[in-house]
Design a protein around this motif. Structure first.
Motif, PDB file in Angstrom:
ATOM      1  N   UNK A  38      82.510  23.326  62.117  1.00  0.00           N
ATOM      2  CA  UNK A  38      81.773  22.510  63.068  1.00  0.00           C
ATOM      3  C   UNK A  38      80.446  22.089  62.433  1.00  0.00           C
ATOM      4  N   UNK A  39      79.999  20.884  62.798  1.00  0.00           N
ATOM      5  CA  UNK A  39      78.802  20.344  62.151  1.00  0.00           C
ATOM      6  C   UNK A  39      77.932  19.582  63.127  1.00  0.00           C
ATOM      7  N   UNK A  40      76.684  19.383  62.707  1.00  0.00           N
ATOM      8  CA  UNK A  40      75.822  18.440  63.422  1.00  0.00           C
ATOM      9  C   UNK A  40      75.182  17.531  62.382  1.00  0.00           C
ATOM     10  N   UNK A  41      74.879  16.321  62.804  1.00  0.00           N
ATOM     11  CA  UNK A  41      74.192  15.378  61.923  1.00  0.00           C
ATOM     12  C   UNK A  41      72.849  15.067  62.561  1.00  0.00           C
ATOM     13  N   UNK A  42      71.790  15.162  61.781  1.00  0.00           N
ATOM     14  CA  UNK A  42      70.452  14.870  62.276  1.00  0.00           C
ATOM     15  C   UNK A  42      69.937  13.597  61.599  1.00  0.00           C
ATOM     16  N   UNK A  43      69.567  12.617  62.415  1.00  0.00           N
ATOM     17  CA  UNK A  43      68.987  11.349  61.959  1.00  0.00           C
ATOM     18  C   UNK A  43      69.897  10.489  61.074  1.00  0.00           C
ATOM     19  N   UNK A  44      71.060  10.075  61.612  1.00  0.00           N
ATOM     20  CA  UNK A  44      71.926   9.153  60.856  1.00  0.00           C
ATOM     21  C   UNK A  44      71.399   7.729  60.978  1.00  0.00           C
ATOM     22  N   UNK A  45      70.364   7.414  60.204  1.00  0.00           N
ATOM     23  CA  UNK A  45      69.688   6.130  60.343  1.00  0.00           C
ATOM     24  C   UNK A  45      70.497   4.948  59.854  1.00  0.00           C
ATOM     25  N   UNK A  46      71.352   5.186  58.846  1.00  0.00           N
ATOM     26  CA  UNK A  46      72.065   4.073  58.196  1.00  0.00           C
ATOM     27  C   UNK A  46      73.094   4.695  57.235  1.00  0.00           C
ATOM     28  N   UNK A  47      73.807   3.832  56.503  1.00  0.00           N
ATOM     29  CA  UNK A  47      74.746   4.282  55.463  1.00  0.00           C
ATOM     30  C   UNK A  47      75.774   5.285  55.986  1.00  0.00           C
ATOM     31  N   UNK A  48      76.384   4.949  57.112  1.00  0.00           N
ATOM     32  CA  UNK A  48      77.324   5.872  57.764  1.00  0.00           C
ATOM     33  C   UNK A  48      78.560   6.126  56.889  1.00  0.00           C
ATOM     34  N   UNK A  49      78.946   5.123  56.071  1.00  0.00           N
ATOM     35  CA  UNK A  49      80.104   5.335  55.189  1.00  0.00           C
ATOM     36  C   UNK A  49      79.824   6.449  54.170  1.00  0.00           C
TER      37      UNK A  49
END
Ligand SMILES: [Zn+2]
Length: 223
Positions: A38-49
């Motif tokens: 399980x994970x969390x992502x913090x601040x995915x501002x851009x470059x999602x690929x």
């Protein structure tokens, strides 16, 4: 005793990848549990690929998307990531007004407007966010913006600081919702209350520690 120290050691073995994203190179953190995946992502501002390439390598399941504040370089890719993972987006409600200005923010820095960002849940001081067995406490640290938060992993001695604290500097306070008085209050009462050996992952630039900033940050040292 034995059990406790094992648990502590285990908690330190947290997957933590930091990917600078977008034209302003916002430090996006991918935090994962090696066992539960399980994970969390913090601040995915851009470059999602690029982000997905990291998430897919050990096949992590993103359960939460945490936004430290509603500036476009931190939140711009959140809806795309939510669409791909189904994970809810968490942001402090005091930044909802800033979220409504995303198109204007995009124009300021010459980014494409990301469209409307929907928040699934507001988070504030004392709330817990989790990536499997790794849990973090939310700290509301207004000043860079009204709704700025830090994400504190106490067992792993790691602070995701957003744009509240940088190595040798602090967040700017001249944007809407910014306040020098509030950011200094947040830093002195909340951030500097953490142990010196806490690793700080700022919203931009290199990592530092609470001790180093307490010692040498020109905005924080007592004169
Ligand atoms: Zn910012």
């Amino acid at each position: 005793m034995g059990k406790l120290s094992l648990a502590t050691q285990y908690n330190r073995a947290m997957i933590h990848e930091i990917l600078p994203v977008g034209p302003l190179q916002c430090n996006c953190s991918i935090i994962g549990d090696e066992v539960s995946r399980e994970a969390m992502v913090i601040d995915p501002g851009d470059d999602i690929e690029d982000l997905l390439a990291i998430i897919r390598k050990p096949t992590l399941q993103v359960k939460q998307i945490v936004i430290t504040h509603a500036h476009i370089d931190h939140v711009g890719g959140a809806m795309k990531l939510r669409g791909l993972t189904g994970a809810p987006i968490l942001l402090n409600q005091n930044d909802y007004a800033l979220l409504k200005m995303l198109d204007l923010q995009a124009a300021w820095i010459g980014m494409a407007a990301p469209g409307t960002v929907e928040i699934d849940q507001s988070v504030t001081t004392g709330d817990i966010v989790k990536a499997g067995s790794h849990s973090a406490t939310i700290l509301h640290t207004p000043g860079h913006s009204e709704g700025s938060i830090c994400v504190y992993f106490s067992a792993e001695k790691t602070l995701i600081a957003g744009d509240t604290l940088f190595a040798g500097s602090i967040g700017r306070t001249d944007l809407p919702g910014g306040s020098m008085e509030k950011i200094l209050h947040s830093l002195h009462t909340t951030v500097l209350a953490l142990p010196d050996d806490t690793v700080v992952v700022p919203g931009h630039g290199s990592l530092t520690t609470i001790g180093e900033e307490r010692e040498s940050n020109p905005f924080l040292v007592k004169h």
